[in-house]
Scaffold this motif. Structure first.
Motif: not given
Length: 181
Positions: A64-74, A76-86, A118-124
């Motif tokens: 459940v909850g809000s989800k933000l997906i930053v896709g391939p080749n995108i 996103l710099k210099g931001v503060e991410i709030t109210d995002c569950d995933t 919870i953090a699931e890291i496949h990348g860096t």
């Protein structure tokens, strides 16, 4: 195949549109009537596909909850991410955030500061990471910087380096910690 009569929902008549390309299953992607590209229904990615009972249920971290997906080749710099569950990172994110779950794909990269349940890291991941519950680093994952965690699981080949300490035992937002008697 893109049909101009339904581009952005505009139609010239009230008759329903016939299905697109129903006879061919060899296409690697389909195009909806609005022009968006999506994967075939057999794929587990259902961002633009209609709900289907044949698809596997989503992992428990995506319930459940809000989800933000930053896709391939995108990027996103210099931001503060709030109210995002995933937060799902498939591209590059440079930010500060406090969230419930972060998932970094194999080609994804996060740089900055994050407070996560919870953090699931496949990348860096590079920066300051506080994982209140469980940090999972997969074989392709690399985590560096100032790392605090409650529990950690590192798959063979996964890398964890920097100032690493156990003890990020601050309770998640909205949860109380029961005291033993």
């Amino acid at each position: 195949m893109l049909r101009s009569d339904t581009l952005f929902g505009k139609r010239e008549s009230n008759t329903p549109n016939p299905p697109l390309n129903t006879g061919s299953s060899a296409a690697s992607s389909t195009t909806s009537s609005a022009g968006f590209h999506s994967k075939p229904a057999s794929s587990t990615n259902s961002n633009f596909n209609s709900p289907s009972t044949s698809q596997a249920p989503a992992p428990s971290t995506n319930e459940v909850g809000s989800k933000l997906i930053v896709g391939p080749n995108i990027k996103l710099k210099g931001v503060e991410i709030t109210d995002c569950d995933t937060l799902v990172v498939e591209g590059f994110v440079e930010a500060t955030m406090d969230s419930r779950v972060i998932q970094i794909s194999k080609d994804g990269s996060f740089k900055g500061s994050a407070g996560i349940d919870i953090a699931e890291i496949h990348g860096t991941f590079d920066g300051e990471l506080t994982v209140r519950q469980k940090l999972v680093i997969y074989a392709s994952g690399k985590v560096s910087g100032k790392i605090r965690y409650g529990n950690v699981v590192i798959e063979e080949g996964g890398q964890l380096m920097g100032d690493v300490q156990v003890g990020a035992a601050t309770p998640p937002k909205g949860l109380a910690v029961a005291k033993s008697v």
